[in-house]
Design a protein around this motif. Sequence first.
Motif, PDB file in Angstrom:
ATOM      1  N   LEU A   1      19.396  80.612   2.265  1.00  0.00           N
ATOM      2  CA  LEU A   1      19.133  79.741   3.407  1.00  0.00           C
ATOM      3  C   LEU A   1      18.384  78.481   2.967  1.00  0.00           C
ATOM      4  O   LEU A   1      18.698  77.364   3.420  1.00  0.00           O
ATOM      5  CB  LEU A   1      18.332  80.494   4.466  1.00  0.00           C
ATOM      6  CG  LEU A   1      17.973  79.708   5.736  1.00  0.00           C
ATOM      7  CD1 LEU A   1      19.231  79.207   6.439  1.00  0.00           C
ATOM      8  CD2 LEU A   1      17.127  80.570   6.668  1.00  0.00           C
ATOM      9  N   ALA A   2      17.393  78.662   2.070  1.00  0.00           N
ATOM     10  CA  ALA A   2      16.646  77.501   1.582  1.00  0.00           C
ATOM     11  C   ALA A   2      17.546  76.548   0.812  1.00  0.00           C
ATOM     12  O   ALA A   2      17.467  75.319   0.977  1.00  0.00           O
ATOM     13  CB  ALA A   2      15.484  77.969   0.710  1.00  0.00           C
ATOM     14  N   ALA A   3      18.429  77.093  -0.035  1.00  0.00           N
ATOM     15  CA  ALA A   3      19.352  76.235  -0.788  1.00  0.00           C
ATOM     16  C   ALA A   3      20.329  75.532   0.148  1.00  0.00           C
ATOM     17  O   ALA A   3      20.659  74.355  -0.039  1.00  0.00           O
ATOM     18  CB  ALA A   3      20.101  77.060  -1.827  1.00  0.00           C
TER      19      ALA A   3
ATOM     20  N   ALA B   1      10.158  74.820 -12.897  1.00  0.00           N
ATOM     21  CA  ALA B   1      10.818  73.560 -12.569  1.00  0.00           C
ATOM     22  C   ALA B   1      11.758  73.692 -11.394  1.00  0.00           C
ATOM     23  O   ALA B   1      11.863  72.785 -10.599  1.00  0.00           O
ATOM     24  CB  ALA B   1      11.585  73.057 -13.800  1.00  0.00           C
ATOM     25  N   SER B   2      12.461  74.775 -11.286  1.00  0.00           N
ATOM     26  CA  SER B   2      13.426  74.865 -10.203  1.00  0.00           C
ATOM     27  C   SER B   2      13.531  76.268  -9.642  1.00  0.00           C
ATOM     28  O   SER B   2      14.492  76.606  -8.985  1.00  0.00           O
ATOM     29  CB  SER B   2      14.808  74.416 -10.690  1.00  0.00           C
ATOM     30  OG  SER B   2      15.210  75.227 -11.750  1.00  0.00           O
ATOM     31  N   SER B   3      12.608  77.112  -9.980  1.00  0.00           N
ATOM     32  CA  SER B   3      12.678  78.474  -9.480  1.00  0.00           C
ATOM     33  C   SER B   3      11.836  78.632  -8.244  1.00  0.00           C
ATOM     34  O   SER B   3      10.975  77.843  -7.971  1.00  0.00           O
ATOM     35  CB  SER B   3      12.213  79.451 -10.547  1.00  0.00           C
ATOM     36  OG  SER B   3      10.918  79.154 -10.965  1.00  0.00           O
TER      37      SER B   3
ATOM     38  N   PRO C   1      11.675  69.957  -5.200  1.00  0.00           N
ATOM     39  CA  PRO C   1      10.408  70.288  -4.533  1.00  0.00           C
ATOM     40  C   PRO C   1      10.591  70.785  -3.104  1.00  0.00           C
ATOM     41  O   PRO C   1       9.851  71.673  -2.660  1.00  0.00           O
ATOM     42  CB  PRO C   1       9.643  68.954  -4.576  1.00  0.00           C
ATOM     43  CG  PRO C   1      10.200  68.239  -5.748  1.00  0.00           C
ATOM     44  CD  PRO C   1      11.648  68.613  -5.792  1.00  0.00           C
ATOM     45  N   LEU C   2      11.549  70.224  -2.374  1.00  0.00           N
ATOM     46  CA  LEU C   2      11.796  70.697  -1.010  1.00  0.00           C
ATOM     47  C   LEU C   2      12.279  72.145  -1.015  1.00  0.00           C
ATOM     48  O   LEU C   2      11.839  72.967  -0.194  1.00  0.00           O
ATOM     49  CB  LEU C   2      12.830  69.791  -0.337  1.00  0.00           C
ATOM     50  CG  LEU C   2      13.304  70.223   1.055  1.00  0.00           C
ATOM     51  CD1 LEU C   2      12.142  70.243   2.033  1.00  0.00           C
ATOM     52  CD2 LEU C   2      14.420  69.307   1.557  1.00  0.00           C
TER      53      LEU C   2
ATOM     54  N   ALA D   1       8.622  78.951  -0.687  1.00  0.00           N
ATOM     55  CA  ALA D   1       7.224  79.351  -0.505  1.00  0.00           C
ATOM     56  C   ALA D   1       6.916  79.719   0.942  1.00  0.00           C
ATOM     57  O   ALA D   1       5.977  80.482   1.201  1.00  0.00           O
ATOM     58  CB  ALA D   1       6.306  78.218  -0.965  1.00  0.00           C
ATOM     59  N   MET D   2       7.707  79.207   1.881  1.00  0.00           N
ATOM     60  CA  MET D   2       7.538  79.565   3.300  1.00  0.00           C
ATOM     61  C   MET D   2       8.267  80.868   3.637  1.00  0.00           C
ATOM     62  O   MET D   2       8.472  81.178   4.807  1.00  0.00           O
ATOM     63  CB  MET D   2       8.069  78.428   4.173  1.00  0.00           C
ATOM     64  CG  MET D   2       7.289  77.134   4.039  1.00  0.00           C
ATOM     65  SD  MET D   2       8.099  75.724   4.862  1.00  0.00           S
ATOM     66  CE  MET D   2       8.183  76.322   6.548  1.00  0.00           C
ATOM     67  N   ARG D   3       8.656  81.618   2.581  1.00  0.00           N
ATOM     68  CA  ARG D   3       9.289  82.943   2.712  1.00  0.00           C
ATOM     69  C   ARG D   3      10.663  82.874   3.373  1.00  0.00           C
ATOM     70  O   ARG D   3      11.089  83.805   4.059  1.00  0.00           O
ATOM     71  CB  ARG D   3       8.375  83.912   3.468  1.00  0.00           C
ATOM     72  CG  ARG D   3       7.037  84.128   2.799  1.00  0.00           C
ATOM     73  CD  ARG D   3       6.241  85.199   3.509  1.00  0.00           C
ATOM     74  NE  ARG D   3       4.950  85.390   2.867  1.00  0.00           N
ATOM     75  CZ  ARG D   3       4.739  86.116   1.769  1.00  0.00           C
ATOM     76  NH1 ARG D   3       5.752  86.718   1.190  1.00  0.00           N
ATOM     77  NH2 ARG D   3       3.520  86.229   1.253  1.00  0.00           N
TER      78      ARG D   3
END
Length: 378
Positions: free
Chosen positions: A88-90, A376-378, A74-75, A81-83
Amino acid sequence: MRNDSDENRPGAERERPWSREPLLPVEARRAAAWCLVVLLLATVVALGVWLCVELSAAVTPVLLALLGSGLLGPLYRRLVAMRLNRSLAAGLTCAVLVVVVGGAGYIVVSALVETGDQIIASLRSAAKSLTEHFGTAGTSLDDLASRSKQLITKFGGSAASGLLAGVSVVGQFIAASILALLLTFFFLRDSDKAVRALNDWAPGRSGPQLERMARRGFQGIEGFMRGTTFIALIDALCITIGLLVLRVPGAVGLGALVFVGAYIPYLGAFISGAVAVLVALADRGFVIALWALGVVLAVQVLEGHVLQPMIQSRTVQMHPATVLLAITAGASVAGILGMLLSVPLVAAFSGVLHELRRHYTAGPDSDDSGPAAAPASS
């Protein structure tokens, strides 16, 4: 070449038609078919377990990466979602995973190290009092200590090899942790590519159904990890506060033990609660031990009747007998690691079976996209 006169001759035997009746009744044939199916499934499962055990060095990091992805998925989705860039998100999610797991491990280990001597001394005192009460011959701690010294003296030559084995285990654990962290990064970043590859390689028109099954299985792992972590934190806090109020020594370490044991459903809570009660019995007496038992039972009732239905009822729905059998099978295959991994794997398998049942109940030609089709994880 025979003619009609041959059939009318005296003594000629008429040909009897072949009997079309089956040798076995329908029920027996169905039972035999089901036995064959069960044997085939058991063979496939046994082969899969054997391969996992033989390839444990590669399978264990993959399973740990799935658990980490389920816990912090979820994080990652919120960061995307914050673009933010997917890489970087991973990376930020993996950094959070290192901080969370490393911080929790440091707190648990430090608490157990600081209060471990008190807990061990209390357990020894409790065992000694129980031995004196029941008067069991030959099972006192002094006898055990003398026998341990004899064993150490007898097998002292193997100490060096044992030390090397321990160093090897630590090295394997570090390598598996690093590999699991890297796999978590790739699982999070490339989850959409994995979904597209699944649809491309799926035979016929089975791609959407396989995708729904994979998502449903991952949702089972995700729900188990998040729910179990939240429940473990509440259990550890409640039991720690109760033991601190009762002035039981090593309350923080016992709370840390409760937190770790909560990832093994039922069995972990029973063992950690029993240790807390024994420590209270050894240091604070019978009355305080009863109060500690009351605290442990109250927390377990809160977990079973409030926390479990509220947190995990929508994600993981497994019968307690199924959980216990999974823990037993995991322990027999891979020890403590198998006990930790068996329940989330069974949760994923249960989700896949639920999706299959829903698919065949609705009909194989239906193209429904229910809750299981949610990302689920995309």
